[in-house]
Design a protein around this motif. Structure first.
Motif, mmCIF file in Angstrom:
data_model
loop_
_atom_site.group_PDB
_atom_site.id
_atom_site.type_symbol
_atom_site.label_atom_id
_atom_site.label_comp_id
_atom_site.label_asym_id
_atom_site.label_seq_id
_atom_site.Cartn_x
_atom_site.Cartn_y
_atom_site.Cartn_z
ATOM 1 N N VAL A 1 22.882 45.745 71.084
ATOM 2 C CA VAL A 1 23.779 46.451 70.177
ATOM 3 C C VAL A 1 24.231 47.703 70.938
ATOM 4 O O VAL A 1 23.523 48.166 71.836
ATOM 5 N N VAL A 2 25.415 48.217 70.605
ATOM 6 C CA VAL A 2 25.870 49.456 71.244
ATOM 7 C C VAL A 2 25.103 50.610 70.591
ATOM 8 O O VAL A 2 25.159 50.780 69.373
ATOM 9 N N PRO A 3 24.343 51.385 71.369
ATOM 10 C CA PRO A 3 23.532 52.437 70.755
ATOM 11 C C PRO A 3 24.403 53.559 70.172
ATOM 12 O O PRO A 3 25.556 53.732 70.575
ATOM 13 N N ALA A 4 23.817 54.292 69.253
ATOM 14 C CA ALA A 4 24.556 55.318 68.508
ATOM 15 C C ALA A 4 25.329 56.265 69.421
ATOM 16 O O ALA A 4 26.480 56.610 69.143
ATOM 17 N N GLU A 5 24.712 56.653 70.543
ATOM 18 C CA GLU A 5 25.365 57.646 71.406
ATOM 19 C C GLU A 5 26.579 57.082 72.150
ATOM 20 O O GLU A 5 27.316 57.820 72.795
ATOM 21 N N TYR A 6 26.824 55.755 72.047
ATOM 22 C CA TYR A 6 27.975 55.148 72.727
ATOM 23 C C TYR A 6 28.979 54.538 71.749
ATOM 24 O O TYR A 6 29.874 53.821 72.183
ATOM 25 N N TYR B 1 29.171 51.873 77.649
ATOM 26 C CA TYR B 1 27.834 51.291 77.516
ATOM 27 C C TYR B 1 27.726 49.998 78.330
ATOM 28 O O TYR B 1 26.711 49.765 79.004
ATOM 29 N N VAL B 2 28.775 49.160 78.297
ATOM 30 C CA VAL B 2 28.762 47.925 79.095
ATOM 31 C C VAL B 2 28.626 48.266 80.580
ATOM 32 O O VAL B 2 27.906 47.591 81.331
ATOM 33 N N GLU B 3 29.281 49.340 80.983
ATOM 34 C CA GLU B 3 29.179 49.783 82.380
ATOM 35 C C GLU B 3 27.730 50.168 82.731
ATOM 36 O O GLU B 3 27.218 49.830 83.790
ATOM 37 N N LEU B 4 27.080 50.866 81.796
ATOM 38 C CA LEU B 4 25.682 51.243 82.005
ATOM 39 C C LEU B 4 24.798 50.000 82.099
ATOM 40 O O LEU B 4 23.966 49.862 83.002
ATOM 41 N N GLN C 1 30.800 39.642 66.389
ATOM 42 C CA GLN C 1 31.604 40.751 65.880
ATOM 43 C C GLN C 1 30.676 41.918 65.525
ATOM 44 O O GLN C 1 29.650 41.706 64.872
ATOM 45 N N GLY C 2 31.002 43.110 65.994
ATOM 46 C CA GLY C 2 30.139 44.264 65.740
ATOM 47 C C GLY C 2 29.132 44.496 66.852
ATOM 48 O O GLY C 2 28.460 45.524 66.878
ATOM 49 N N ALA C 3 29.023 43.519 67.769
ATOM 50 C CA ALA C 3 28.134 43.713 68.920
ATOM 51 C C ALA C 3 29.010 43.688 70.183
ATOM 52 O O ALA C 3 29.680 44.672 70.469
ATOM 53 N N PHE C 4 29.042 42.554 70.900
ATOM 54 C CA PHE C 4 29.830 42.482 72.140
ATOM 55 C C PHE C 4 30.801 41.308 72.056
ATOM 56 O O PHE C 4 30.429 40.229 71.593
ATOM 57 N N ASP C 5 32.054 41.542 72.486
ATOM 58 C CA ASP C 5 33.057 40.474 72.404
ATOM 59 C C ASP C 5 32.947 39.540 73.610
ATOM 60 O O ASP C 5 32.103 39.745 74.494
ATOM 61 N N ALA C 6 33.810 38.522 73.630
ATOM 62 C CA ALA C 6 33.702 37.481 74.665
ATOM 63 C C ALA C 6 33.828 38.063 76.073
ATOM 64 O O ALA C 6 33.042 37.711 76.962
ATOM 65 N N ASP C 7 34.796 38.946 76.272
ATOM 66 C CA ASP C 7 34.986 39.497 77.623
ATOM 67 C C ASP C 7 33.794 40.343 78.051
ATOM 68 O O ASP C 7 33.345 40.281 79.202
ATOM 69 N N GLN C 8 33.287 41.145 77.104
ATOM 70 C CA GLN C 8 32.112 41.962 77.433
ATOM 71 C C GLN C 8 30.910 41.067 77.741
ATOM 72 O O GLN C 8 30.143 41.341 78.667
ATOM 73 N N ALA C 9 30.766 39.979 76.956
ATOM 74 C CA ALA C 9 29.644 39.066 77.184
ATOM 75 C C ALA C 9 29.750 38.431 78.565
ATOM 76 O O ALA C 9 28.764 38.354 79.302
ATOM 77 N N HIS D 1 23.128 35.132 72.529
ATOM 78 C CA HIS D 1 23.005 35.119 71.066
ATOM 79 C C HIS D 1 24.425 34.897 70.556
ATOM 80 O O HIS D 1 25.299 35.740 70.807
ATOM 81 N N GLY D 2 24.673 33.800 69.842
ATOM 82 C CA GLY D 2 26.048 33.559 69.415
ATOM 83 C C GLY D 2 26.161 32.857 68.083
ATOM 84 O O GLY D 2 25.254 32.141 67.649
ATOM 85 N N ASN D 3 27.306 33.082 67.429
ATOM 86 C CA ASN D 3 27.681 32.374 66.199
ATOM 87 C C ASN D 3 26.618 32.502 65.111
ATOM 88 O O ASN D 3 26.354 31.568 64.376
#
Ligand SMILES: [Zn+2]
Length: 401
Positions: free
Chosen positions: A166-171, A178-181, A203-211, A228-230
């Motif tokens: 999940v994207v942490p609160a600070e990001y 965050y993906v870069e980190l 949705q709400g976590a990471f999209d296809a490109d980020q994954a 983790h999907g669908n």
């Protein structure tokens, strides 16, 4: 290590279709197994069993390969009882539960995390799990993710880096940062302690490109892909998993016909986690459609403090049969050989000669009892690499009395 013959087995499941009845479970009746040097040495009819240093009389009971739980989140601290109670009593439930566990995990000491992990691993072994995959994902800083994987890797070779949980609160205002980190400094610190890289593609976590970015970065560090999907709705998780050759895509609760077809035509395992649907009162995944299309299906616990706080593979088997219309044989195969396939392992999830001597003795005449007698502690004894792990202190009475 001394050798052991386990004989007078009423029903032996080998998951070797080359023996016995020719079914995927490779069943033998009135059978014996010999364990030696941590491996299965011999399998066959009881009367032909070679001598061994020790003997265990199964008394007509069922013997199985140990369960392979290919999905868990056991490095955590804290407790989410209140959240569960609110969900079950219909009170408004707000997402962000993962962040509650992240805060508690970050605040915990190494010893606290290790003790909690050990307690849950012991719970799993008592219920027949002999191989377990453990993910990070409640650290979400470089130091906290790396220490989670360091602690897990001391206990299992199946560790997955899930910085992209999940994207942490600070990001929240800078998900790309965050993906870069995750794909840079964090991955470099975590890869030495991980076999796999995993991403929550939702949705709400990471999209296809980020994954794709996360999985590709993991591959550069030699990590195999898992997704983790669908889970919460239809989405690109399955397609991303199949196109990247991921070993497994997990949850698969909301699948389109195209997703099912893609899984059936790939080597990506569909890992179903019915403990989640049970614990969140959600619709179950379409196991029947996957099996009928020819996809490889695994069952796992997803043991975690938020959405599925069960360590019990027997419960998952019972749910798969009752709620997902899997046959008892399909459910057992999925929790043993299926889990092994999801981890790309051929040495576990089977009792063919040469496999690891990971064995369950049930206090029941048939594996069907795992679903037929839900909630009953039927696992009597477990051998881990040939070493006995005593589960039940009580003796056997005659079967059927
Ligand atoms: Zn999970």
């Amino acid at each position: 290590m001394s050798s052991l013959v386990l004989d007078r087995i009423g029903q032996l499941v080998t998951n070797d279709p080359g023996v016995g009845d020719g079914s995927p479970l490779g069943q033998l009746h009135d059978a014996a197994v010999v364990l030696d040097h941590g491996r299965v040495q011999w399998v066959g009819p009881a009367e032909g069993a070679p001598a061994a240093d020790e003997r265990v009389d199964a008394g007509g009971r069922c013997v199985l390969p140990g369960f392979v739980d290919s999905h868990s989140h056991l490095v955590f601290a804290g407790d989410r009882t209140t959240e569960f109670e609110a969900r079950m009593t219909g009170q408004p439930y707000t997402a962000g539960g993962i962040r509650t566990t992240v805060a508690a995990t970050q605040a915990a000491t190494n010893d606290e995390l290790a003790a909690t992990l050990d307690r849950h691993l012991e719970e799993m072994r008592r219920q027949g799990t002999t191989t377990v995959e453990v993910k990070s994902g409640y650290g979400l800083t470089t130091a906290d993710e790396a220490r989670a994987l360091r602690i897990a890797a001391q206990r299992t070779s199946e560790t997955s880096f899930l910085g992209a949980h999940v994207v942490p609160a600070e990001y929240v205002d800078d998900p790309a940062g965050y993906v870069e980190l995750v794909t840079g400094e964090m991955l470099a610190a975590c890869a030495p302690h991980a076999r796999w890289v995993d991403v929550f593609c939702e949705q709400g976590a990471f999209d296809a490109d980020q994954a794709r970015t996360v999985l590709a970065a993991g591959a550069e560090h030699g990590l195999g892909a898992r997704v983790h999907g669908n889970q919460l709705g239809p989405g690109p998780g399955v397609q991303v998993a199949v196109e990247t050759g991921a070993a497994s895509v997990d949850h698969c609760t909301h699948l389109s016909a195209t997703d099912v077809e893609a899984l059936a035509g790939s080597s990506t395992v569909a890992t179903l986690l019915p403990g989640v649907e049970f614990s969140t009162r959600s619709p179950y995944p379409p196991a029947r459609a996957l099996l009928d299309a020819g996809a490889t299906v695994a069952l796992a616990s997803d043991c975690n403090p938020g959405s599925s706080y069960t360590s019990s593979i027997p419960l998952c088997i019972a749910l798969a049969v009752r709620e997902m219309h899997m046959s008892p044989a399909e459910a057992l195969w999925a929790a043993t050989a299926g889990g092994a396939a999801a981890l790309r392992r051929t040495d576990v999830g089977t009792l063919r000669p040469g496999a690891r001597a990971d064995v369950i003795l049930l206090d029941a005449p048939s594996y069907v009892h795992l679903a037929y007698r839900p909630g009953v502690p039927l696992v009597h004894q477990v051998w881990l690499g040939g070493n006995p792990h005593t589960v039940s202190q009580r003796g056997f009475g005659p079967l059927g009395s």
